[in-house]
Scaffold this motif. Structure first.
Motif, short mmCIF file in Angstrom:
data_model
loop_
_atom_site.label_atom_id
_atom_site.label_comp_id
_atom_site.label_asym_id
_atom_site.label_seq_id
_atom_site.Cartn_x
_atom_site.Cartn_y
_atom_site.Cartn_z
N UNK A 23 8.42 -58.93 -20.63
CA UNK A 23 8.14 -57.50 -20.64
C UNK A 23 8.57 -56.93 -21.99
N UNK A 24 8.18 -55.71 -22.25
CA UNK A 24 8.56 -55.06 -23.51
C UNK A 24 9.30 -53.77 -23.14
N UNK A 25 10.60 -53.80 -23.25
CA UNK A 25 11.44 -52.71 -22.79
C UNK A 25 12.63 -52.58 -23.73
N UNK A 26 12.81 -51.45 -24.43
CA UNK A 26 11.95 -50.26 -24.36
C UNK A 26 10.80 -50.34 -25.36
N UNK A 27 9.93 -49.33 -25.32
CA UNK A 27 8.87 -49.15 -26.29
C UNK A 27 9.27 -48.02 -27.24
N UNK A 28 8.89 -48.03 -28.52
CA UNK A 28 8.13 -49.07 -29.21
C UNK A 28 8.96 -50.32 -29.47
N UNK A 39 5.00 -44.11 -27.89
CA UNK A 39 6.28 -43.40 -27.95
C UNK A 39 6.03 -41.91 -27.75
N UNK A 40 7.11 -41.15 -27.67
CA UNK A 40 6.97 -39.70 -27.52
C UNK A 40 6.31 -39.07 -28.73
N UNK A 41 6.41 -39.72 -29.90
CA UNK A 41 5.76 -39.13 -31.08
C UNK A 41 4.26 -39.45 -31.13
N UNK A 42 3.84 -40.61 -30.63
CA UNK A 42 2.40 -40.92 -30.63
C UNK A 42 1.69 -40.31 -29.43
N UNK A 43 2.41 -40.14 -28.32
CA UNK A 43 1.82 -39.63 -27.07
C UNK A 43 2.75 -38.59 -26.45
N UNK A 44 2.85 -37.41 -27.10
CA UNK A 44 3.85 -36.44 -26.64
C UNK A 44 3.58 -35.84 -25.26
N UNK A 45 2.32 -35.86 -24.81
CA UNK A 45 1.98 -35.22 -23.54
C UNK A 45 2.65 -35.95 -22.37
N UNK A 46 3.60 -35.27 -21.70
CA UNK A 46 4.16 -35.78 -20.45
C UNK A 46 4.85 -37.14 -20.62
N UNK A 47 5.28 -37.49 -21.84
CA UNK A 47 5.85 -38.83 -22.06
C UNK A 47 7.05 -39.05 -21.13
N UNK A 107 0.62 -65.09 -29.78
CA UNK A 107 0.16 -63.72 -29.54
C UNK A 107 1.36 -62.80 -29.68
N UNK A 108 1.18 -61.75 -30.48
CA UNK A 108 2.23 -60.75 -30.67
C UNK A 108 1.74 -59.43 -30.11
N UNK A 109 2.53 -58.89 -29.18
CA UNK A 109 2.26 -57.57 -28.63
C UNK A 109 3.18 -56.59 -29.35
N UNK A 110 2.56 -55.73 -30.16
CA UNK A 110 3.28 -54.71 -30.92
C UNK A 110 3.01 -53.37 -30.24
N UNK A 111 4.03 -52.79 -29.62
CA UNK A 111 3.85 -51.50 -28.96
C UNK A 111 4.24 -50.36 -29.89
N UNK A 112 3.34 -49.38 -30.01
CA UNK A 112 3.62 -48.17 -30.79
C UNK A 112 3.77 -46.96 -29.88
#
Length: 192
Positions: free
Chosen positions: A89-94, A15-23, A8-13
């Motif tokens: 864990x996945x740190x940092x994202x993306x 980020x401040x560019x995909x979710x700029x609100x209050x990131x 299983x691969x968890x690919x996190x996208x």
């Protein structure tokens, strides 16, 4: 009994560019360790419209894996689950992280979750994904990850103070601020 090994691969996208609100500010945004189970239809660890278990609550609020692992172990003792799944864990994202696990046709379903961090009680994950269909192991399947609210904390921003929801609400999909229509990433299950 037929069995298989999957990655299983968890690919996190997310980020401040995909979710700029209050990131969250630089360096804070991450995902907690992955936790879940291989199981059969007799076990359900979370579902939309259901109350969060203590394990889901602790995962979604604090990124802890112990209580949910304990719930899986209880299901293993009862025969409805086969394996506790634990990933990094996945740190940092993306970014991305992956791990492999074994699965058999008596317990062909996968549940896997991770906390959106920081957040009040938000998470991404899948529940009861069937990797054995029509007598065959699925070669590859991918799921877009949209945000879920565990219903246990009433905070409305990533870094809100703890505000226990009393009585707890049910698990529900989050639409609207601070999220967008973009997924936060994906889980891809690939047969090895």
């Amino acid at each position: 009994v037929s069995s298989a090994t999957y990655r299983v691969t968890f690919e996190s996208t997310w980020s401040a560019s995909t979710h700029p609100s209050d990131f969250p500010q630089e360096g804070l945004a991450h995902f907690s360790p992955l936790v879940g189970a291989t199981h059969n239809a007799d076990a359900v660890f979370w579902a939309s419209g259901s109350a969060a278990t203590e394990g889901i609550k602790q995962m979604a609020e604090g990124g802890q894996t112990g209580a949910l692992s304990g719930e899986v172990n209880t299901a293993i003792s009862g025969g409805s689950a086969a394996l506790v799944l634990l990933g990094l864990d996945l740190d940092p994202t993306p970014g991305s992280t992956s791990f492999t696990f074994d699965i058999d046709e008596n317990h062909p379903l996968v549940t896997l979750v991770t906390m959106i961090a920081p957040s009040p009680d938000w998470f991404v994950g899948v529940s009861g994904v069937d990797l054995f269909e029509g007598g065959e192991w699925v070669s590859e399947v991918s799921f877009d990850l949209m945000p879920w609210d565990a219903g246990t904390d009433s905070g409305t921003s990533y870094t809100a103070e703890d505000q226990a929801t009393n009585p707890p609400a049910t698990i529900r999909a989050i639409s609207g601020s601070p999220f967008s229509s973009q997924p936060l990433g994906s889980f891809t299950f690939t047969k090895e």
